[in-house]
Enzyme design. Structure first.
Site, short mmCIF file in Angstrom:
data_model
loop_
_atom_site.label_atom_id
_atom_site.label_comp_id
_atom_site.label_asym_id
_atom_site.label_seq_id
_atom_site.Cartn_x
_atom_site.Cartn_y
_atom_site.Cartn_z
N ASP A 35 0.28 -1.09 -0.06
CA ASP A 35 -0.16 0.22 0.41
C ASP A 35 0.74 1.22 0.05
OD1 ASP A 35 -2.34 1.39 0.04
OD2 ASP A 35 -2.55 1.48 2.44
N HIS A 36 0.01 2.27 -0.93
CA HIS A 36 1.20 3.49 -0.85
C HIS A 36 2.67 3.43 -0.89
CE1 HIS A 36 -2.14 5.84 -0.31
NE2 HIS A 36 -2.48 5.19 0.45
N GLU A 72 -1.98 5.84 -8.74
CA GLU A 72 -3.69 7.17 -8.17
C GLU A 72 -3.51 8.50 -8.88
OE1 GLU A 72 -3.61 7.34 -4.15
OE2 GLU A 72 -3.99 9.60 -3.97
N HIS A 97 -7.01 9.57 4.77
CA HIS A 97 -6.88 8.85 5.31
C HIS A 97 -7.76 8.78 7.45
CE1 HIS A 97 -3.93 7.36 2.27
NE2 HIS A 97 -4.91 6.36 2.81
N GLY A 98 -7.45 7.95 7.89
CA GLY A 98 -7.39 8.22 9.25
C GLY A 98 -8.76 8.07 9.68
N HIS A 139 -9.26 4.68 -1.53
CA HIS A 139 -8.76 4.89 -0.24
C HIS A 139 -9.47 5.32 0.63
CE1 HIS A 139 -4.43 3.08 -1.50
NE2 HIS A 139 -5.30 3.67 -2.84
N GLY A 140 -8.58 5.60 1.87
CA GLY A 140 -10.19 6.51 2.96
C GLY A 140 -11.22 5.81 2.72
N SER A 194 -12.53 4.13 5.29
CA SER A 194 -13.55 3.42 6.52
C SER A 194 -14.55 4.10 6.83
CB SER A 194 -12.69 4.04 7.93
OG SER A 194 -11.29 2.42 7.96
N THR A 229 -8.67 1.91 8.87
CA THR A 229 -9.48 2.58 10.49
C THR A 229 -10.26 2.15 11.22
OG1 THR A 229 -8.41 5.12 9.39
CG2 THR A 229 -10.25 4.86 10.99
O1 G3H Z 1 -2.65 4.64 4.24
C1 G3H Z 1 -2.87 4.67 4.83
C2 G3H Z 1 -2.83 3.32 5.78
O2 G3H Z 1 -3.81 3.30 6.96
C3 G3H Z 1 -1.37 2.83 6.26
O3 G3H Z 1 -1.49 3.79 7.31
O4 G3H Z 1 1.12 3.98 7.80
O5 G3H Z 1 0.26 4.03 9.68
O6 G3H Z 1 0.20 2.11 8.29
P1 G3H Z 1 0.08 3.37 8.12
P1 13P Z 2 -8.81 4.23 5.61
O1 13P Z 2 -7.90 5.69 7.18
O2 13P Z 2 -10.08 4.91 5.24
O3 13P Z 2 -9.24 2.85 7.06
O4 13P Z 2 -8.08 3.80 4.85
C1 13P Z 2 -6.83 3.19 4.55
C2 13P Z 2 -6.14 3.17 3.74
O5 13P Z 2 -6.82 3.90 2.43
C3 13P Z 2 -5.09 2.57 2.94
O6 13P Z 2 -4.95 2.44 2.17
ZN ZN Z 3 -5.13 4.55 1.21
#
Ligand code: G3H
Ligand code: 13P
Ligand code: ZN
Length: 346
Positions: free
Chosen positions: A83-84, A142, A192-193, A232-233, A235, A278
């Site tokens: 991821d990312h 992306e 995110h978050g 993404h994001g 949650s 999240t």
């Molecule tokens: O992209 C965001 C995900 O929630 C991963 O977050 O870098 O804190 O593991 P993290």
């Molecule tokens: P959330 O923070 O909304 O769960 O998104 C996670 C995400 O996009 C991870 O790449």
């Molecule tokens: Zn993401």
């Protein structure tokens, strides 16, 4: 079943008209909860690790845990996704480790914060596709930038700036053609978050979830019906999970997530991968707080990690059902990276 290429999971989801949750993991409990949920709902699934997760757990531990997951549940198609990813080098490391899919997030520069130019994004994403496809590995790119920054991913854009960084459907068409990627993450106003920006109802003054630019997803789907989009994001930040945290000594301000109905609308219009991190963090934290507050004499980590795993499991089951992947685990014969190599050569 060995880990399968993510491309196959997305292609099959497109055929079946459903979405697939991509759940972030950092530890054994999350992986076990995801796999148990996938097993119980008969779901194909994507397990993903961020750069932060790989640093926290050390790459090799997550790799072995994901392999264990595939071995324990041989009938569940599971893709292991980075991821990312922030550079070609990071993607190469994940591929060397056995990931069957990588995200090259070229919307931001290598620092993971500063927005890249369109040309920079095209160049770095294409370089990852050129490296990954001959190995049968799937690539997500992306276009556009998400809001928010509190989890370390994102340009820290204000609500107003986010509007300028939403995905432009015409550019998306060019981006997909120029990069040859397998899945396109779109920016439609999510972040995110746990603290996604809400909006005030102009009439009642009540706070409502963020308004997403769903029309951009519709237009991209009209332009490219075969393009797999990623949200993404995503949650939903259920109030009841935040309430449990606060009931047991937490202090989370009022917050909002992405309503499931909006995600389902996206799925009807080409969204195939839905990123959720999240919600499982909230569920686990609430469960751990509850045990520690209600039974302060306990000190065996299993006493709180087991309820945490169960709470995360409930979230995964609910999302798998809502996204529509439930029931599709055995629809198809799993492919290998070798099969995909041949497909990409065509
Ligand atoms: O992209 C965001 C995900 O929630 C991963 O977050 O870098 O804190 O593991 P993290
Ligand atoms: P959330 O923070 O909304 O769960 O998104 C996670 C995400 O996009 C991870 O790449
Ligand atoms: Zn993401």
């Amino acid at each position: 079943m060995a880990l399968v290429p993510m491309r196959q999971i997305l292609d099959e989801a497109a055929k079946g008209g459903y979405g697939v949750g991509a759940f972030n993991v950092n530890n054994m409990e999350q992986i076990q909860a995801i796999m148990q949920a996938a097993n119980d709902t008969h779901s194909p699934v994507i397990i993903q690790a961020s750069r932060g997760a790989l640093k926290y757990s050390k790459m090799i531990y997550l790799k072995k845990l994901m392999e264990a997951a595939a071995e324990e549940f041989p009938h569940i198609p599971v893709a292991m996704h980075l991821d990312h990813g922030n550079s070609l080098e990071t993607c190469k490391e994940a591929i060397a480790l056995g990931f069957t899919s990588v995200m090259m997030d070229g919307s931001l520069s290598e620092d993971g914060k500063t927005p890249n130019s369109y040309e920079q994004n095209v160049a770095v994403t294409r370089s990852v596709v050129e490296f990954a496809h001959p190995l049968g590995v799937t690539v997500e790119g992306e276009l556009g930038c998400l809001g928010g920054i509190e989890d370390g991913h994102g340009a820290g854009l204000t609500d107003a700036e986010v509007q300028d960084h939403l995905t432009d459907p015409a550019k998306a068409e060019d981006f997909v053609a120029q990069t040859g990627l397998d899945a396109l993450a779109v920016a439609i106003g999510t972040s995110h978050g746990a603290y996604k920006s809400g909006r005030k109802d102009p009439v009642t003054g009540e706070m409502l979830p963020p308004e997403l630019a769903m029309e951009r997803i519709h237009e991209i789907h009209d332009r490219m019906p075969n393009c797999h989009m990623v949200m993404h994001g995503s949650s939903s930040v259920p109030r009841e999970l935040v309430d449990i945290i606060n009931q047991y000594g937490g202090n989370m301000p009022d917050t909002f997530g992405i309503p499931i109905e909006q995600i389902q609308d996206g799925i009807k219009h080409g969204v195939r991968k839905i990123n959720v991190d999240t919600d499982s963090r909230l569920a686990m934290t609430g469960a751990i707080r509850k045990v520690l507050i209600e039974t302060p004499a306990k000190f065996d980590p299993r006493d709180y990690l087991k309820p945490a795993r169960e709470a995360a499991y409930e979230v995964y089951v609910a999302r798998m059902k809502a996204f529509g992947q439930a029931g599709h685990a055995t629809d198809y014969e799993p492919m290998t990276l070798e099969d995909l190599k041949a497909l990409y050569r065509k």
